[in-house]
Write an enzyme that holds these catalytic residues in place. Structure first.
Site, PDB file in Angstrom:
ATOM      1  N   ARG A  98    -103.000 -29.315 -34.202  1.00 39.01           N
ATOM      2  CA  ARG A  98    -102.338 -28.180 -33.804  1.00 39.01           C
ATOM      3  C   ARG A  98    -102.332 -28.098 -32.340  1.00 39.01           C
ATOM      4  O   ARG A  98    -103.473 -28.367 -31.750  1.00 39.01           O
ATOM      5  CB  ARG A  98    -102.438 -26.908 -34.640  1.00 39.01           C
ATOM      6  CG  ARG A  98    -101.919 -26.951 -35.802  1.00 39.01           C
ATOM      7  CD  ARG A  98    -101.849 -25.954 -36.755  1.00 39.01           C
ATOM      8  NE  ARG A  98    -101.332 -26.195 -38.032  1.00 39.01           N
ATOM      9  CZ  ARG A  98    -100.737 -25.331 -38.881  1.00 39.01           C
ATOM     10  NH1 ARG A  98    -100.799 -24.015 -38.582  1.00 39.01           N
ATOM     11  NH2 ARG A  98    -100.470 -25.686 -40.104  1.00 39.01           N
ATOM     12  N   ARG A 141     -97.590 -17.046 -33.273  1.00 39.16           N
ATOM     13  CA  ARG A 141     -98.206 -17.648 -34.416  1.00 39.16           C
ATOM     14  C   ARG A 141     -99.685 -16.916 -34.947  1.00 39.16           C
ATOM     15  O   ARG A 141     -99.807 -16.916 -35.923  1.00 39.16           O
ATOM     16  CB  ARG A 141     -98.535 -19.058 -34.560  1.00 39.16           C
ATOM     17  CG  ARG A 141     -97.012 -20.013 -34.215  1.00 39.16           C
ATOM     18  CD  ARG A 141     -97.175 -21.458 -34.260  1.00 39.16           C
ATOM     19  NE  ARG A 141     -97.968 -22.104 -35.480  1.00 39.16           N
ATOM     20  CZ  ARG A 141     -97.366 -22.292 -36.465  1.00 39.16           C
ATOM     21  NH1 ARG A 141     -95.979 -22.197 -36.495  1.00 39.16           N
ATOM     22  NH2 ARG A 141     -97.988 -23.035 -37.526  1.00 39.16           N
ATOM     23  N   ASP A 166    -100.332 -20.686 -46.974  1.00 40.80           N
ATOM     24  CA  ASP A 166     -99.391 -21.356 -46.111  1.00 40.80           C
ATOM     25  C   ASP A 166     -98.275 -20.373 -45.669  1.00 40.80           C
ATOM     26  O   ASP A 166     -97.984 -19.302 -46.502  1.00 40.80           O
ATOM     27  CB  ASP A 166     -98.775 -22.617 -46.779  1.00 40.80           C
ATOM     28  CG  ASP A 166     -97.921 -23.433 -45.887  1.00 40.80           C
ATOM     29  OD1 ASP A 166     -97.993 -23.264 -44.699  1.00 40.80           O
ATOM     30  OD2 ASP A 166     -97.301 -24.227 -46.235  1.00 40.80           O
ATOM     31  N   SER A 194    -107.848 -26.940 -42.384  1.00 35.50           N
ATOM     32  CA  SER A 194    -108.030 -28.382 -42.935  1.00 35.50           C
ATOM     33  C   SER A 194    -108.363 -29.369 -41.843  1.00 35.50           C
ATOM     34  O   SER A 194    -108.388 -29.071 -40.605  1.00 35.50           O
ATOM     35  CB  SER A 194    -106.542 -28.759 -43.306  1.00 35.50           C
ATOM     36  OG  SER A 194    -105.648 -29.184 -42.301  1.00 35.50           O
ATOM     37  N   TRP A 208     -93.961 -16.424 -41.018  1.00 33.95           N
ATOM     38  CA  TRP A 208     -94.098 -14.941 -41.121  1.00 33.95           C
ATOM     39  C   TRP A 208     -94.203 -14.266 -39.544  1.00 33.95           C
ATOM     40  O   TRP A 208     -93.388 -13.567 -39.372  1.00 33.95           O
ATOM     41  CB  TRP A 208     -95.385 -14.612 -41.951  1.00 33.95           C
ATOM     42  CG  TRP A 208     -95.659 -13.317 -41.835  1.00 33.95           C
ATOM     43  CD1 TRP A 208     -95.387 -12.410 -43.248  1.00 33.95           C
ATOM     44  CD2 TRP A 208     -95.885 -11.960 -40.967  1.00 33.95           C
ATOM     45  NE1 TRP A 208     -95.613 -11.032 -43.067  1.00 33.95           N
ATOM     46  CE2 TRP A 208     -96.288 -10.789 -41.643  1.00 33.95           C
ATOM     47  CE3 TRP A 208     -96.870 -12.259 -39.720  1.00 33.95           C
ATOM     48  CZ2 TRP A 208     -96.695  -9.852 -40.974  1.00 33.95           C
ATOM     49  CZ3 TRP A 208     -97.252 -11.088 -39.074  1.00 33.95           C
ATOM     50  CH2 TRP A 208     -97.176 -10.058 -39.684  1.00 33.95           C
ATOM     51  N   ASN A 225     -98.143 -18.728 -42.553  1.00 28.90           N
ATOM     52  CA  ASN A 225     -98.473 -17.319 -41.477  1.00 28.90           C
ATOM     53  C   ASN A 225     -97.501 -17.740 -40.269  1.00 28.90           C
ATOM     54  O   ASN A 225     -97.038 -16.725 -39.511  1.00 28.90           O
ATOM     55  CB  ASN A 225    -100.116 -17.789 -40.976  1.00 28.90           C
ATOM     56  CG  ASN A 225    -100.899 -17.567 -42.002  1.00 28.90           C
ATOM     57  OD1 ASN A 225    -100.639 -17.093 -43.003  1.00 28.90           O
ATOM     58  ND2 ASN A 225    -102.131 -17.996 -41.894  1.00 28.90           N
ATOM     59  N   ARG A 227     -99.867 -22.077 -54.211  1.00 29.73           N
ATOM     60  CA  ARG A 227     -99.484 -22.478 -52.881  1.00 29.73           C
ATOM     61  C   ARG A 227     -98.361 -21.572 -52.711  1.00 29.73           C
ATOM     62  O   ARG A 227     -97.347 -21.090 -53.188  1.00 29.73           O
ATOM     63  CB  ARG A 227     -98.814 -23.784 -52.895  1.00 29.73           C
ATOM     64  CG  ARG A 227     -98.541 -24.210 -51.392  1.00 29.73           C
ATOM     65  CD  ARG A 227     -98.596 -25.516 -51.160  1.00 29.73           C
ATOM     66  NE  ARG A 227     -98.185 -25.764 -49.610  1.00 29.73           N
ATOM     67  CZ  ARG A 227     -98.660 -26.632 -48.899  1.00 29.73           C
ATOM     68  NH1 ARG A 227     -99.266 -27.655 -49.545  1.00 29.73           N
ATOM     69  NH2 ARG A 227     -98.594 -26.626 -47.650  1.00 29.73           N
ATOM     70  N   GLU A 264    -106.815 -31.457 -40.787  1.00 27.46           N
ATOM     71  CA  GLU A 264    -105.577 -32.251 -40.131  1.00 27.46           C
ATOM     72  C   GLU A 264    -105.342 -30.988 -39.219  1.00 27.46           C
ATOM     73  O   GLU A 264    -104.346 -31.466 -38.072  1.00 27.46           O
ATOM     74  CB  GLU A 264    -104.531 -32.396 -41.076  1.00 27.46           C
ATOM     75  CG  GLU A 264    -104.701 -33.598 -41.714  1.00 27.46           C
ATOM     76  CD  GLU A 264    -105.645 -33.722 -42.949  1.00 27.46           C
ATOM     77  OE1 GLU A 264    -106.014 -32.688 -43.465  1.00 27.46           O
ATOM     78  OE2 GLU A 264    -106.203 -34.606 -42.877  1.00 27.46           O
ATOM     79  N   ASN A 265    -105.752 -29.547 -39.301  1.00 29.15           N
ATOM     80  CA  ASN A 265    -105.275 -28.627 -38.572  1.00 29.15           C
ATOM     81  C   ASN A 265    -105.646 -28.639 -36.983  1.00 29.15           C
ATOM     82  O   ASN A 265    -105.340 -28.039 -36.404  1.00 29.15           O
ATOM     83  CB  ASN A 265    -105.603 -27.397 -39.117  1.00 29.15           C
ATOM     84  CG  ASN A 265    -104.947 -26.627 -40.340  1.00 29.15           C
ATOM     85  OD1 ASN A 265    -105.412 -25.954 -41.004  1.00 29.15           O
ATOM     86  ND2 ASN A 265    -103.613 -27.209 -40.314  1.00 29.15           N
ATOM     87  N   TRP A 266    -106.610 -29.556 -36.972  1.00 32.66           N
ATOM     88  CA  TRP A 266    -107.234 -29.655 -35.497  1.00 32.66           C
ATOM     89  C   TRP A 266    -105.990 -30.428 -34.512  1.00 32.66           C
ATOM     90  O   TRP A 266    -106.145 -30.386 -33.387  1.00 32.66           O
ATOM     91  CB  TRP A 266    -108.309 -30.642 -35.454  1.00 32.66           C
ATOM     92  CG  TRP A 266    -109.545 -30.324 -36.012  1.00 32.66           C
ATOM     93  CD1 TRP A 266    -110.192 -30.648 -37.206  1.00 32.66           C
ATOM     94  CD2 TRP A 266    -110.510 -29.244 -35.670  1.00 32.66           C
ATOM     95  NE1 TRP A 266    -111.090 -30.125 -37.507  1.00 32.66           N
ATOM     96  CE2 TRP A 266    -111.436 -29.149 -36.421  1.00 32.66           C
ATOM     97  CE3 TRP A 266    -110.548 -28.411 -34.474  1.00 32.66           C
ATOM     98  CZ2 TRP A 266    -112.442 -28.240 -36.187  1.00 32.66           C
ATOM     99  CZ3 TRP A 266    -111.610 -27.378 -34.231  1.00 32.66           C
ATOM    100  CH2 TRP A 266    -112.593 -27.358 -35.281  1.00 32.66           C
TER     101      TRP A 266
HETATM  102  C1  FPP Z   1    -101.048 -22.041 -42.807  1.00 32.48           C
HETATM  103  O1  FPP Z   1     -99.853 -21.571 -42.169  1.00 32.48           O
HETATM  104  C2  FPP Z   1    -102.077 -21.354 -42.579  1.00 32.48           C
HETATM  105  C3  FPP Z   1    -103.460 -21.850 -41.798  1.00 32.48           C
HETATM  106  C4  FPP Z   1    -103.235 -23.245 -41.158  1.00 32.48           C
HETATM  107  C5  FPP Z   1    -104.436 -21.161 -41.484  1.00 32.48           C
HETATM  108  C6  FPP Z   1    -104.685 -20.106 -42.641  1.00 32.48           C
HETATM  109  C7  FPP Z   1    -105.725 -19.385 -42.735  1.00 32.48           C
HETATM  110  C8  FPP Z   1    -106.216 -17.873 -42.654  1.00 32.48           C
HETATM  111  C9  FPP Z   1    -105.353 -16.787 -42.415  1.00 32.48           C
HETATM  112  C10 FPP Z   1    -107.539 -17.529 -43.044  1.00 32.48           C
HETATM  113  C11 FPP Z   1    -108.412 -17.397 -42.321  1.00 32.48           C
HETATM  114  C12 FPP Z   1    -108.657 -18.844 -41.451  1.00 32.48           C
HETATM  115  C13 FPP Z   1    -109.296 -18.776 -40.407  1.00 32.48           C
HETATM  116  C14 FPP Z   1    -109.886 -20.152 -39.855  1.00 32.48           C
HETATM  117  C15 FPP Z   1    -109.576 -17.790 -39.527  1.00 32.48           C
HETATM  118  P1  FPP Z   1     -99.046 -22.212 -40.996  1.00 32.48           P
HETATM  119  O2  FPP Z   1     -99.450 -21.763 -39.899  1.00 32.48           O
HETATM  120  O3  FPP Z   1     -99.121 -23.535 -41.520  1.00 32.48           O
HETATM  121  O4  FPP Z   1     -97.642 -21.606 -41.516  1.00 32.48           O
HETATM  122  P2  FPP Z   1     -96.176 -22.490 -41.411  1.00 32.48           P
HETATM  123  O5  FPP Z   1     -96.118 -23.520 -42.402  1.00 32.48           O
HETATM  124  O6  FPP Z   1     -95.247 -21.385 -41.558  1.00 32.48           O
HETATM  125  O7  FPP Z   1     -96.169 -22.670 -39.913  1.00 32.48           O
END
Ligand code: FPP
Length: 239
Positions: free
Chosen positions: A70, A32, A19, A64, A24, A21, A187, A66-68
């Site tokens: 986004r 992002r 978590d 995840s 960062w 990215n 985490r 749930e990530n769809w």
């Molecule tokens: C959470 O950070 C991270 C993700 C949703 C994806 C992380 C996965 C990777 C980097 C590995 C490679 C995976 C793929 C599918 C190529 P966030 O975006 O929720 O960070 P934030 O909470 O700071 O916004």
């Protein structure tokens, strides 16, 4: 910080919720997607660091169910990275004798991504070192739902009987059927939640939360987590 490896208890199985990215990237005024790219690079290094430490199984939450939800731009960028890194991971895995497996429901991915997953799994299936489980389109509740469906089907067909349904059997219907439950769940980025990751499997896992954002996670951070784990007294509900 110096760590004496001989004083560390190395967890057999580590799971990581990647978590931070997005944050960062935001800190650097970058899109992002650049945070996710940096996250992929941190992941490659972490696979190698875990191998060197002697970890038997590393499971990471990469995408995840749930990530769809986004934005389509972000999901598109993640799919692009996934296509690229699945190929790159073949090399990383083979160089390190790592066997890659995928957990999650791959049916929602485009056919070329499903082919890429198969290629990665097949190309590394004979490796005998650490198992690297890549959780994509993974959700703990969804995994349990799929397992229940299959258990019901097998009960109706007579392949198993209702009396066979114990914890071991349920574990054997999950995506993680051949994987050890995580000893240590890490985490990054300071959030204090499980976010639908490995709900069944983390019953007795030790948790380690760090404020470090995933792209900044490195060997030093991994050792800090293992050092903390080494000091835990695990009783699994007993005394
Ligand atoms: C959470 O950070 C991270 C993700 C949703 C994806 C992380 C996965 C990777 C980097 C590995 C490679 C995976 C793929 C599918 C190529 P966030 O975006 O929720 O960070 P934030 O909470 O700071 O916004």
């Amino acid at each position: 910080m110096e760590y004496k490896l001989e004083n560390l208890v190395i967890p057999k199985s580590i799971a990581i919720i990647l978590d931070g990215n997005g944050r960062w990237a935001q800190k650097r005024n970058l899109p992002r997607a650049m945070g996710h790219k940096a996250g992929c690079e941190a992941l490659e290094k972490t696979v190698e660091d875990c191998v060197r430490l002697g970890v038997e199984c590393l499971t990471v939450y990469a995408f995840s169910t749930e990530n769809w939800k986004r934005s389509s731009v972000e999901v598109g960028a993640l799919m692009k990275l996934l296509r690229f890194y699945m190929v790159k991971l073949i090399d990383v895995a083979n160089k390190n004798n790592v066997k890659a497996v995928m957990i999650g429901d791959e049916s929602r991915f485009e056919p070329d991504i499903r082919k890429g997953i198969k290629k990665l799994v097949d190309a590394t299936s004979k490796n005998t070192g650490m198992t690297f489980a890549f959780a994509i389109n993974y959700g703990g509740r969804d995994e349990i739902r799929r397992a229940i469906n299959n258990i019901v089907d097998d009960t109706v067909s007579g392949a198993i009987s209702k009396d066979d349904i114990n914890e071991e059997l349920i574990s054997s219907y999950l995506d993680t059927k051949n994987l050890p439950d995580p000893d240590l769940l890490i985490r990054t980025s300071g959030e204090l939640r499980v976010s639908n990751f490995l709900l069944w499997q983390i019953a007795y896992s030790e948790f380690y939360i760090t404020d470090t954002l995933w792209p900044d996670f490195d060997k030093e951070e991994l050792l800090k987590a293992v050092e903390s784990y080494s000091q835990r007294q695990r009783r699994f509900g007993g005394r």
